[in-house]
Design an enzyme around this catalytic site. Structure first.
Site, PDB file in Angstrom:
ATOM      1  CG  HIS A 109      -3.369   0.072  -1.634  1.00 12.82           C
ATOM      2  ND1 HIS A 109      -4.375  -0.300  -0.793  1.00 12.82           N
ATOM      3  CD2 HIS A 109      -3.058   1.358  -1.304  1.00 12.82           C
ATOM      4  CE1 HIS A 109      -4.666   0.709   0.017  1.00 12.82           C
ATOM      5  NE2 HIS A 109      -3.879   1.730  -0.283  1.00 12.82           N
ATOM      6  CD  GLU A 154      -8.544  -3.347  -1.031  1.00 13.76           C
ATOM      7  OE1 GLU A 154      -9.241  -3.550  -0.016  1.00 13.76           O
ATOM      8  OE2 GLU A 154      -7.500  -3.994  -1.287  1.00 13.76           O
ATOM      9  NE  ARG A 165       0.323  -7.125   0.581  1.00 14.47           N
ATOM     10  CZ  ARG A 165      -0.762  -6.597   1.161  1.00 14.47           C
ATOM     11  NH1 ARG A 165      -1.784  -6.200   0.412  1.00 14.47           N
ATOM     12  NH2 ARG A 165      -0.820  -6.443   2.467  1.00 14.47           N
ATOM     13  CG  ASN A 223     -14.751  -7.966   1.453  1.00 11.68           C
ATOM     14  OD1 ASN A 223     -15.701  -8.739   1.432  1.00 11.68           O
ATOM     15  ND2 ASN A 223     -13.525  -8.344   1.790  1.00 11.68           N
ATOM     16  CG  ASP A 225      -1.600  -1.325   1.470  1.00 13.65           C
ATOM     17  OD1 ASP A 225      -1.997  -1.980   0.488  1.00 13.65           O
ATOM     18  OD2 ASP A 225      -1.719  -1.721   2.644  1.00 13.65           O
TER      19      ASP A 225
END
Length: 324
Positions: free
Chosen positions: A261, A197, A295, A160, A17
């Site tokens: 993200h 998201e 990640r 979600n 992120d």
């Protein structure tokens, strides 16, 4: 076509992120989710590549109990009205509640010139119109107004999280009405989980672009795109066009899986926009992808289509990658 700047990826390992902000002081500021999900770290460097070796300063650490005591996710560092703000999500418990995690959105503030040296003050929860799983907030200023874009669950809509936009009264308070921008409904948005998201805003060519991420956080994770005219009513859902296909996806030929993200920044010479994102080098994940730490933060220059829309291309290979 001139040679575009290239980065040696990954920029920072085990940082998901990722958020990189180029400030007026000549520094790039970086924050991201850490694998332990227990703190907010910030680092800075005068180049994007230099962030790899820049020391990280912990500016806030989660308490042992209470609403901010678990799963600190997706911080973003914003400079608004000569103060620094970090937006992030936190949960009161480490496990899901009613099918999703129990995050809410929070913000901390400092008036220090250098946020790595500041005393940070908790400004509390960014309260939305209803209480449910909420995360991934970002802000942007446009035509004298401050806007907030975030992801949140609506119990009446399958999935979600959806994306919403609202105007802000101040950097920690929403005002007026809110608008849903997108919900997970297309086939590439609903793999593993129904997810929209991680919004990020890019203003260019008379348009406002909002990228977002969709599906589960494995190799199916990918990026979508919303577009609005810069003079349209940004709180009117009809102002926004949703691209029918994802704009950034896994590239097995380059050893890149689950890119998303993202955030945006500019090159050192301010000539090019840069896409900053996370991704993995493999698809075989043991257990919950959330707890696989690999990640890594990556970056690559964006090109632009003739119609003024961004062309993200494919995730580029890491430095030293050899195709099998």
């Amino acid at each position: 076509m001139t040679n575009l700047p290239e980065f040696k990826n990954p920029i920072v390992e085990q940082r998901a992120d990722p958020w990189i902000y180029k400030h007026t002081d000549g520094y790039y500021y970086f924050t991201a989710s850490v694998p332990e999900y227990d703190r907010l770290d910030v680092r800075r460097a005068q180049t994007i590549q230099g962030l790899a070796d820049a020391p990280a300063v912990t500016v806030w650490r989660k308490p042992d109990q209470g609403p901010l005591s678990n799963l600190i996710w997706a911080p973003e560092l914003h400079y608004i009205n000569e103060k620094w703000y970090i937006y992030f999500a936190a949960a009161d418990v480490p496990e899901p509640v009613n099918g999703t995690f129990n995050h809410r959105m929070y913000v901390i503030e400092t008036d220090a010139a250098n946020p790595l040296e500041g005393q940070w003050v908790e400004k509390g929860q960014v309260v939305t119109a209803w209480e449910s799983f909420a995360l991934d907030a970002t802000t942007f200023q446009h035509q004298g107004k401050l806007y907030y874009v975030w992801a949140q669950r609506d119990y009446d809509i399958p999935g979600n999280s959806n994306l919403y936009i609202s105007e802000m009264e101040n950097p920690w308070t929403l005002k007026g009405t809110y608008t849903m921008l997108t919900k997970p409904e297309l086939d590439w948005e609903v793999i593993g989980f129904l997810v929209n998201e991680g919004p990020a805003v890019l203003k260019r060519n008379g348009k406002i672009f909002i990228t977002y991420s969709a599906s589960a956080t494995d190799e199916n994770y990918c990026m979508g795109l919303l577009t609005a005219d810069e003079n349209s009513d940004l709180l009117d859902a009809s102002s926004w066009h949703k691209s029918p296909q994802p704009v950034f996806t896994s590239a097995a030929e380059n050893g890149q899986y689950g890119p998303g993200h993202n955030s945006f920044t500019r090159t050192e010479d301010d000539q090019h926009d840069v896409l900053v994102y996370h991704g993995r080098n493999y698809t075989e994940i043991t257990g919950d992808p959330l707890y696989d730490p690999n990640r890594h933060t990556r970056a690559q220059v964006i090109t632009w289509n003739e119609d003024g829309t961004p062309n993200f291309g494919k995730p580029v290979p890491d430095a030293g990658f050899v195709r099998s």
